[in-house]
Motif scaffolding. Structure first.
Motif, PDB file in Angstrom:
ATOM      1  N   HIS A 111       0.783  -1.243   0.000  1.00  0.00           N
ATOM      2  CA  HIS A 111       0.000   0.000   0.000  1.00  0.00           C
ATOM      3  C   HIS A 111       0.814   1.292   0.000  1.00  0.00           C
ATOM      4  O   HIS A 111       0.237   2.379   0.064  1.00  0.00           O
ATOM      5  CB  HIS A 111      -0.978   0.000   1.185  1.00  0.00           C
ATOM      6  CG  HIS A 111      -2.033  -1.060   1.055  1.00  0.00           C
ATOM      7  ND1 HIS A 111      -3.191  -0.862   0.339  1.00  0.00           N
ATOM      8  CD2 HIS A 111      -2.081  -2.339   1.513  1.00  0.00           C
ATOM      9  CE1 HIS A 111      -3.922  -1.972   0.381  1.00  0.00           C
ATOM     10  NE2 HIS A 111      -3.266  -2.877   1.089  1.00  0.00           N
ATOM     11  N   THR A 112       2.140   1.196  -0.004  1.00  0.00           N
ATOM     12  CA  THR A 112       2.952   2.419  -0.071  1.00  0.00           C
ATOM     13  C   THR A 112       4.015   2.207  -1.144  1.00  0.00           C
ATOM     14  O   THR A 112       4.207   1.086  -1.613  1.00  0.00           O
ATOM     15  CB  THR A 112       3.638   2.709   1.278  1.00  0.00           C
ATOM     16  OG1 THR A 112       4.484   1.601   1.609  1.00  0.00           O
ATOM     17  CG2 THR A 112       2.653   2.925   2.405  1.00  0.00           C
ATOM     18  N   LYS A 113       4.713   3.284  -1.491  1.00  0.00           N
ATOM     19  CA  LYS A 113       5.759   3.095  -2.508  1.00  0.00           C
ATOM     20  C   LYS A 113       6.935   4.039  -2.281  1.00  0.00           C
ATOM     21  O   LYS A 113       6.862   4.949  -1.459  1.00  0.00           O
ATOM     22  CB  LYS A 113       5.185   3.254  -3.916  1.00  0.00           C
ATOM     23  CG  LYS A 113       4.396   4.525  -4.161  1.00  0.00           C
ATOM     24  CD  LYS A 113       3.790   4.475  -5.573  1.00  0.00           C
ATOM     25  CE  LYS A 113       3.208   5.805  -5.997  1.00  0.00           C
ATOM     26  NZ  LYS A 113       2.077   6.277  -5.236  1.00  0.00           N
ATOM     27  N   GLY A 114       7.993   3.798  -3.051  1.00  0.00           N
ATOM     28  CA  GLY A 114       9.142   4.706  -3.069  1.00  0.00           C
ATOM     29  C   GLY A 114       9.843   4.838  -1.731  1.00  0.00           C
ATOM     30  O   GLY A 114       9.883   3.900  -0.928  1.00  0.00           O
ATOM     31  N   ASP A 115      10.380   6.046  -1.492  1.00  0.00           N
ATOM     32  CA  ASP A 115      11.163   6.292  -0.272  1.00  0.00           C
ATOM     33  C   ASP A 115      10.307   6.177   0.982  1.00  0.00           C
ATOM     34  O   ASP A 115      10.791   5.803   2.048  1.00  0.00           O
ATOM     35  CB  ASP A 115      11.805   7.688  -0.319  1.00  0.00           C
ATOM     36  CG  ASP A 115      12.923   7.754  -1.356  1.00  0.00           C
ATOM     37  OD1 ASP A 115      13.617   6.726  -1.531  1.00  0.00           O
ATOM     38  OD2 ASP A 115      13.098   8.811  -1.987  1.00  0.00           O
ATOM     39  N   TYR A 116       9.018   6.507   0.850  1.00  0.00           N
ATOM     40  CA  TYR A 116       8.127   6.402   2.012  1.00  0.00           C
ATOM     41  C   TYR A 116       8.040   4.942   2.452  1.00  0.00           C
ATOM     42  O   TYR A 116       8.147   4.622   3.637  1.00  0.00           O
ATOM     43  CB  TYR A 116       6.741   6.953   1.652  1.00  0.00           C
ATOM     44  CG  TYR A 116       5.773   6.975   2.821  1.00  0.00           C
ATOM     45  CD1 TYR A 116       6.090   7.641   4.007  1.00  0.00           C
ATOM     46  CD2 TYR A 116       4.529   6.350   2.735  1.00  0.00           C
ATOM     47  CE1 TYR A 116       5.205   7.677   5.069  1.00  0.00           C
ATOM     48  CE2 TYR A 116       3.626   6.387   3.803  1.00  0.00           C
ATOM     49  CZ  TYR A 116       3.972   7.044   4.965  1.00  0.00           C
ATOM     50  OH  TYR A 116       3.096   7.073   6.027  1.00  0.00           O
ATOM     51  N   GLN A 117       7.894   4.055   1.488  1.00  0.00           N
ATOM     52  CA  GLN A 117       7.864   2.622   1.796  1.00  0.00           C
ATOM     53  C   GLN A 117       9.168   2.184   2.459  1.00  0.00           C
ATOM     54  O   GLN A 117       9.157   1.468   3.464  1.00  0.00           O
ATOM     55  CB  GLN A 117       7.643   1.827   0.511  1.00  0.00           C
ATOM     56  CG  GLN A 117       7.533   0.322   0.722  1.00  0.00           C
ATOM     57  CD  GLN A 117       7.464  -0.412  -0.611  1.00  0.00           C
ATOM     58  OE1 GLN A 117       8.493  -0.762  -1.185  1.00  0.00           O
ATOM     59  NE2 GLN A 117       6.256  -0.641  -1.107  1.00  0.00           N
ATOM     60  N   LYS A 118      10.281   2.647   1.906  1.00  0.00           N
ATOM     61  CA  LYS A 118      11.593   2.241   2.454  1.00  0.00           C
ATOM     62  C   LYS A 118      11.783   2.707   3.895  1.00  0.00           C
ATOM     63  O   LYS A 118      12.285   1.973   4.737  1.00  0.00           O
ATOM     64  CB  LYS A 118      12.730   2.819   1.585  1.00  0.00           C
ATOM     65  CG  LYS A 118      12.859   2.139   0.227  1.00  0.00           C
ATOM     66  CD  LYS A 118      13.940   2.837  -0.599  1.00  0.00           C
ATOM     67  CE  LYS A 118      13.878   2.401  -2.057  1.00  0.00           C
ATOM     68  NZ  LYS A 118      14.582   3.351  -2.936  1.00  0.00           N
ATOM     69  N   VAL A 119      11.368   3.951   4.167  1.00  0.00           N
ATOM     70  CA  VAL A 119      11.579   4.481   5.522  1.00  0.00           C
ATOM     71  C   VAL A 119      10.672   3.760   6.530  1.00  0.00           C
ATOM     72  O   VAL A 119      11.083   3.456   7.660  1.00  0.00           O
ATOM     73  CB  VAL A 119      11.427   6.028   5.569  1.00  0.00           C
ATOM     74  CG1 VAL A 119       9.978   6.487   5.542  1.00  0.00           C
ATOM     75  CG2 VAL A 119      12.150   6.603   6.788  1.00  0.00           C
ATOM     76  N   LEU A 120       9.443   3.437   6.125  1.00  0.00           N
ATOM     77  CA  LEU A 120       8.537   2.697   7.030  1.00  0.00           C
ATOM     78  C   LEU A 120       9.095   1.300   7.305  1.00  0.00           C
ATOM     79  O   LEU A 120       9.114   0.843   8.458  1.00  0.00           O
ATOM     80  CB  LEU A 120       7.132   2.581   6.440  1.00  0.00           C
ATOM     81  CG  LEU A 120       6.317   3.870   6.272  1.00  0.00           C
ATOM     82  CD1 LEU A 120       4.940   3.549   5.708  1.00  0.00           C
ATOM     83  CD2 LEU A 120       6.181   4.634   7.582  1.00  0.00           C
ATOM     84  N   LEU A 121       9.547   0.635   6.251  1.00  0.00           N
ATOM     85  CA  LEU A 121      10.114  -0.717   6.435  1.00  0.00           C
ATOM     86  C   LEU A 121      11.362  -0.657   7.313  1.00  0.00           C
ATOM     87  O   LEU A 121      11.602  -1.551   8.128  1.00  0.00           O
ATOM     88  CB  LEU A 121      10.430  -1.365   5.081  1.00  0.00           C
ATOM     89  CG  LEU A 121       9.201  -1.771   4.253  1.00  0.00           C
ATOM     90  CD1 LEU A 121       9.627  -2.222   2.860  1.00  0.00           C
ATOM     91  CD2 LEU A 121       8.393  -2.880   4.938  1.00  0.00           C
ATOM     92  N   GLY A 122      12.147   0.421   7.159  1.00  0.00           N
ATOM     93  CA  GLY A 122      13.332   0.590   8.004  1.00  0.00           C
ATOM     94  C   GLY A 122      12.964   0.676   9.486  1.00  0.00           C
ATOM     95  O   GLY A 122      13.649   0.116  10.345  1.00  0.00           O
ATOM     96  N   LEU A 123      11.861   1.361   9.786  1.00  0.00           N
ATOM     97  CA  LEU A 123      11.453   1.536  11.186  1.00  0.00           C
ATOM     98  C   LEU A 123      10.762   0.283  11.755  1.00  0.00           C
ATOM     99  O   LEU A 123      10.914  -0.039  12.923  1.00  0.00           O
ATOM    100  CB  LEU A 123      10.499   2.745  11.314  1.00  0.00           C
ATOM    101  CG  LEU A 123      11.169   4.100  11.103  1.00  0.00           C
ATOM    102  CD1 LEU A 123      10.117   5.198  11.015  1.00  0.00           C
ATOM    103  CD2 LEU A 123      12.168   4.403  12.208  1.00  0.00           C
ATOM    104  N   VAL A 124       9.991  -0.387  10.894  1.00  0.00           N
ATOM    105  CA  VAL A 124       9.275  -1.580  11.356  1.00  0.00           C
ATOM    106  C   VAL A 124      10.247  -2.740  11.530  1.00  0.00           C
ATOM    107  O   VAL A 124      10.065  -3.602  12.391  1.00  0.00           O
ATOM    108  CB  VAL A 124       8.136  -1.922  10.358  1.00  0.00           C
ATOM    109  CG1 VAL A 124       7.537  -3.276  10.648  1.00  0.00           C
ATOM    110  CG2 VAL A 124       7.061  -0.853  10.410  1.00  0.00           C
ATOM    111  N   GLY A 125      11.302  -2.752  10.711  1.00  0.00           N
ATOM    112  CA  GLY A 125      12.308  -3.813  10.811  1.00  0.00           C
ATOM    113  C   GLY A 125      11.837  -5.079  10.109  1.00  0.00           C
ATOM    114  O   GLY A 125      10.712  -5.127   9.599  1.00  0.00           O
ATOM    115  N   PRO A 126      12.686  -6.112  10.085  1.00  0.00           N
ATOM    116  CA  PRO A 126      12.336  -7.322   9.368  1.00  0.00           C
ATOM    117  C   PRO A 126      11.204  -8.101  10.055  1.00  0.00           C
ATOM    118  O   PRO A 126      10.959  -7.903  11.243  1.00  0.00           O
ATOM    119  CB  PRO A 126      13.626  -8.150   9.393  1.00  0.00           C
ATOM    120  CG  PRO A 126      14.378  -7.630  10.580  1.00  0.00           C
ATOM    121  CD  PRO A 126      14.001  -6.187  10.742  1.00  0.00           C
TER     122      PRO A 126
END
Length: 337
Positions: free
Chosen positions: A320-335
Motif C-alpha cells: 500500500h505504499t511506494k518509493g522512499d516512504y515505503q523504504k523508511v517505514l520498512l526501516g522503522l518496522v524492521g524485518p
C-alpha cells in the motif's frame, strides 16, 4: 542554530515508566556519531540527495543516537542538521525523518499542537494521542509541550474543545490515574462496574461525569477487571454500551480508551490496517503511529497485526505504499519475525 536546541532540548528519558517496552528501533551497536554525521552530510550534498543512506542511518538509530549525530553534524558542517534534512527532503519521507529527530514525547506534543492550532480542530488525532497514552507518557508530554510551545496543554485543550468531550480530555491530561496495585480490590471492581451500568444503560440519559471519573482515575489492570465484571450487570459489553449511550467525539474518545485498556497494541494495529487499506492510504495516520511507537511498543503492534489480519505489517506496507516512504517505514518496522 535554534533548531537543534529547540527540538533536541534536554534528552527526554522515559520517566518513571515501569511498563515493558517492545521497540523495533533499538540502539545501534558500534555507534559512531561522527561517522554517521559524515555519511548524512555526503548524502545531503549528493546531486539529487542520497535518500537511501539517510533512511539507512536514521531508522537504525534511537532518538538519543540521532541527537548525537545531529550535534556531530553541526560541529562538522557548521550548520543545523534538521534544517539541512528539511531542505534536502520532501513529502512523506520528510515528515517521517523530521519526526524521528524528535523524542517520542516531543513528537506527541507537536502532533497535539498541530491538531489544535489554526482553523478547526483535528479531533481524531487529538483523541488518538490523548486517549492512548499512559499516565507517564502524558506527564512527559505536558512538560515537553510547555517547553516547546510556552503554553499549558490543558489550557490549549480546553480552549479548543467543549462540553463533555472537553471534560474527558481534561480529566486525562490531569493524569490522576491510579498506579497499578498488586492487590486486587474485588469490592471496588464490583462498585465501579455497577456505577458504570447505573450511570449509562440502566438510567434514562447518561451520567457522563461518573464514566469520566472511573475511566480517567482507575488503573488499567483495575479497569480491565471492571469491564469483565460489567458484563454481569449489563446485557451489553462496555464498547456496545458506549455506542448506545453517547455520540460524536465523546463516543470516539471513550471507545479509544476502552480499546486501549483492553489491548493497546491491537488498537494501534487496527488503526494502521484501516489507514493503509483505506482509499488513498491515510499517510498521516500511518506515519504518526509508526514514528511515535517505534521506540515504545511497535514490535508488539506488529505481532498483534499479524495475529488479527493474517498478514504482516511489512507485507501491507509493501502493498500500500511506494518509493522512499515505503523504504523508511520498512526501516522503522524492521524485518518480519
Amino acid at each position: 542554530m535554534a533548531m537543534v536546541s529547540e527540538f533536541l532540548g534536554q534528552l527526554a528519558l522515559n520517566v518513571g515508566s515501569c511498563e515493558p517496552t517492545f521497540p523495533t528501533v533499538v540502539p545501534a551497536k558500534d555507534f559512531d556519531p561522527d561517522r554517521d554525521a559524515a555519511r548524512i552530510e555526503t548524502a545531503i550534498k549528493t546531486k539529487g540527495t542520497d535518500e537511501q543512506t539517510i533512511i539507512d542511518v536514521l531508522t537504525k538509530r534511537t532518538y538519543s543516537q540521532r541527537r548525537d549525530i545531529a550535534f556531530a553534524y553541526e560541529r562538522r558542517a557548521k550548520k543545523d542538521m534538521i534544517s539541512a534534512l528539511k531542505a534536502a527532503l520532501s513529502g512523506s519521507l520528510e515528515s517521517v525523518i523530521l519526526g524521528l529527530m524528535k523524542s517520542t514525547s516531543q513528537y506527541d506534543a507537536s502532533v497535539i499542537r498541530g491538531s489544535i492550532k489554526g482553523a478547526g480542530t483535528d479531533e481524531e488525532t487529538l483523541i488518538e494521542v490523548l486517549c492512548s497514552r499512559s499516565n507517564d507518557e502524558l506527564m512527559e508530554i505536558k512538560k515537553v509541550y510547555k517547553e516547546l510551545f510556552k503554553k499549558e496543554l490543558d489550557k490549549d485543550v480546553a480552549g479548543d474543545t467543549s462540553g463533555n468531550f472537553a471534560k474527558l480530555l481534561l480529566a486525562l491530561v490531569q493524569t490522576k490515574r491510579a498506579e497499578p496495585s498488586s492487590l486486587v480490590d474485588y469490592e471496588k471492581i464490583d462498585l465501579d462496574a455497577r456505577a458504570l451500568f447505573e450511570a449509562g444503560v440502566n438510567t434514562k440519559g447518561t451520567d457522563v461525569p461518573t464514566w469520566i471519573t472511573i475511566m480517567s482515575e482507575r488503573s488499567v489492570p483495575h479497569l480491565q477487571k471492571v469491564f469483565q465484571r460489567y458484563k454481569s450487570y449489563s446485557p451489553y459489553d462496555m464498547q456496545e454500551s458506549i455506542m448506545k449511550e453517547v455520540k460524536g467525539d465523546l463516543q470516539k474518545s471513550f471507545l479509544v480508551l476502552v480499546k486501549c485498556f483492553e489491548n493497546k497494541q491491537l488498537y494501534f494495529a487496527s488503526r494502521l490496517n484501516e489507514a493503509m487499506k483505506s482509499k488513498g492510504a491515510k499517510e498521516k495516520i500511518v506515519t504518526r503511529i509508526i514514528v511515535s511507537r517505534c521506540e515504545v511498543d511497535l514490535k508488539k503492534v506488529c505481532s498483534e497485526y499479524k495475529a488479527t489480519f493474517g498478514e504482516s505489517v511489512q507485507k501491507t506496507i509493501m502493498e500500500h505504499t511506494k518509493g522512499d516512504y515505503q523504504k523508511v517505514l520498512l526501516g522503522l518496522v524492521g524485518p518480519e519475525h
